[in-house]
Design an enzyme around this catalytic site. Structure first.
Site, PDB file in Angstrom:
ATOM      1  N   HIS A 137       0.809  -1.213   0.000  1.00  0.00           N
ATOM      2  CA  HIS A 137       0.000   0.000   0.000  1.00  0.00           C
ATOM      3  C   HIS A 137       0.845   1.267   0.000  1.00  0.00           C
ATOM      4  O   HIS A 137       0.419   2.294  -0.535  1.00  0.00           O
ATOM      5  CB  HIS A 137      -0.972  -0.015   1.179  1.00  0.00           C
ATOM      6  CG  HIS A 137      -2.165  -0.881   0.947  1.00  0.00           C
ATOM      7  ND1 HIS A 137      -3.455  -0.516   1.291  1.00  0.00           N
ATOM      8  CD2 HIS A 137      -2.271  -2.118   0.386  1.00  0.00           C
ATOM      9  CE1 HIS A 137      -4.296  -1.483   0.950  1.00  0.00           C
ATOM     10  NE2 HIS A 137      -3.590  -2.467   0.410  1.00  0.00           N
ATOM     11  N   HIS A 180      -1.607 -12.890  -2.161  1.00  0.00           N
ATOM     12  CA  HIS A 180      -2.773 -13.283  -1.372  1.00  0.00           C
ATOM     13  C   HIS A 180      -2.610 -14.682  -0.771  1.00  0.00           C
ATOM     14  O   HIS A 180      -3.442 -15.098   0.025  1.00  0.00           O
ATOM     15  CB  HIS A 180      -4.040 -13.261  -2.236  1.00  0.00           C
ATOM     16  CG  HIS A 180      -4.668 -11.909  -2.338  1.00  0.00           C
ATOM     17  ND1 HIS A 180      -5.615 -11.595  -3.295  1.00  0.00           N
ATOM     18  CD2 HIS A 180      -4.492 -10.776  -1.610  1.00  0.00           C
ATOM     19  CE1 HIS A 180      -5.987 -10.339  -3.148  1.00  0.00           C
ATOM     20  NE2 HIS A 180      -5.323  -9.815  -2.134  1.00  0.00           N
ATOM     21  N   THR A 181      -1.547 -15.363  -1.161  1.00  0.00           N
ATOM     22  CA  THR A 181      -1.262 -16.642  -0.507  1.00  0.00           C
ATOM     23  C   THR A 181      -1.049 -16.441   0.990  1.00  0.00           C
ATOM     24  O   THR A 181      -1.228 -17.368   1.784  1.00  0.00           O
ATOM     25  CB  THR A 181      -0.020 -17.312  -1.136  1.00  0.00           C
ATOM     26  OG1 THR A 181       0.127 -18.625  -0.597  1.00  0.00           O
ATOM     27  CG2 THR A 181       1.244 -16.524  -0.857  1.00  0.00           C
ATOM     28  N   THR A 222      -6.063 -19.128   1.166  1.00  0.00           N
ATOM     29  CA  THR A 222      -5.472 -20.464   1.031  1.00  0.00           C
ATOM     30  C   THR A 222      -5.629 -21.217   2.348  1.00  0.00           C
ATOM     31  O   THR A 222      -5.963 -20.630   3.384  1.00  0.00           O
ATOM     32  CB  THR A 222      -3.972 -20.381   0.684  1.00  0.00           C
ATOM     33  OG1 THR A 222      -3.270 -19.739   1.760  1.00  0.00           O
ATOM     34  CG2 THR A 222      -3.747 -19.600  -0.604  1.00  0.00           C
ATOM     35  N   ASP A 226       3.444 -19.687  -0.990  1.00  0.00           N
ATOM     36  CA  ASP A 226       3.621 -20.695  -2.032  1.00  0.00           C
ATOM     37  C   ASP A 226       2.672 -20.371  -3.183  1.00  0.00           C
ATOM     38  O   ASP A 226       2.119 -19.271  -3.240  1.00  0.00           O
ATOM     39  CB  ASP A 226       3.381 -22.118  -1.479  1.00  0.00           C
ATOM     40  CG  ASP A 226       1.998 -22.295  -0.860  1.00  0.00           C
ATOM     41  OD1 ASP A 226       1.093 -21.462  -1.138  1.00  0.00           O
ATOM     42  OD2 ASP A 226       1.805 -23.260  -0.100  1.00  0.00           O
TER      43      ASP A 226
END
Length: 249
Positions: free
Chosen positions: A38, A156-157, A173, A180
């Protein structure tokens, strides 16, 4: 900013402290990574405004930055020990280490970012309800391309969505503290209870240009890591011209 030996020593000391903190408190890694994203994500390549300049600490009232004060406060304990390190460098270095300690790729870090003197958040950040055009409008404005959009979405993992921040609730996830390629694997599967997909995630499969990268990264984690490291470094240096190192006689 002059990159003299003293400053470089402070950077390495801050790196060590950040790594130690995040290894012992990995649960902070996702929000630290969001802080780095951000702070960099307001960059406008045409206007040459915004970018990774530490100004986010004065932009916490922006609804897109809800929750990021946690990360700002976390980094403040390192800043207190190493006051010479700019906030701009500190936040980007912290984001890189957050990826590293959760099993992600090693991302090269070049120090020397100067802190902005005032608030800089003129560039909009991605809206999770956006479409493909929205993603391109936001990321292309920063100077990033389609591959960057997809591979950086793979961040976003780590972490989870929070109702008070995005309107969604749940992790992306099964293991939100492991970096990953499972984000891309899950994108190609049917929705599962407890797991979240933003509209901006789903559009990566719907848009043909985006989809080919999703398919590549779901199949090949090594390539995902390599491309991610390139794009993350690129993002962390938007509008940044590395200063020359000063060597004292």
């Amino acid at each position: 900013m002059a990159l003299d030996g003293e400053y470089l020593k402070e950077i390495e000391a801050a790196r060590k402290d950040l790594r130690q903190l995040l290894q012992s408190k990995k649960q902070f890694s996702p929000i630290i990574l969001r802080l780095a994203f951000h702070d960099a994500g307001t960059y406008d390549v045409k206007a040459k405004t915004g970018g990774p300049n530490g100004s986010i600490r004065g932009e916490l009232n922006n609804p897109a930055n809800n929750g990021i004060k946690v990360a700002v406060d976390f980094c403040e304990q390192v800043k207190a020990k190493h006051p010479k390190v700019s906030y701009a460098d500190l936040y980007q270095l912290a984001g890189i280490i957050a990826v590293e300690v959760t099993g992600g790729p090693i991302i090269p870090f070049v120090p020397g970012r100067q802190d902005a003197r005032n608030q800089q958040d003129r560039g909009a950040l991605p809206n999770p309800n956006g479409d493909a055009k929205h993603l391109r409008d936001i990321f292309h404005r920063m100077g990033l391309n389609d591959r960057d959009i997809v591979v950086l979405s793979g961040a976003h993992t780590l972490g989870r969505a929070n109702k008070d921040r995005s309107g969604f609730d749940g992790s992306f996830t099964e293991n939100p503290l492991k970096f990953d390629n499972s984000y891309f694997v899950n994108l190609q599967k049917e929705d599962k209870p407890g797991l979240v997909k933003f509209p901006t995630d789903k559009v990566l499969l719907q848009d043909p240009a985006f989809r080919r990268y999703v398919q590549l990264y779901a199949k090949d984690e090594k390539t995902f890591f390599a491309h991610y490291a390139e794009s993350h470094k690129k993002m962390s240096e938007l509008g940044f011209q590395p200063p020359r190192a000063v060597v004292k006689a």
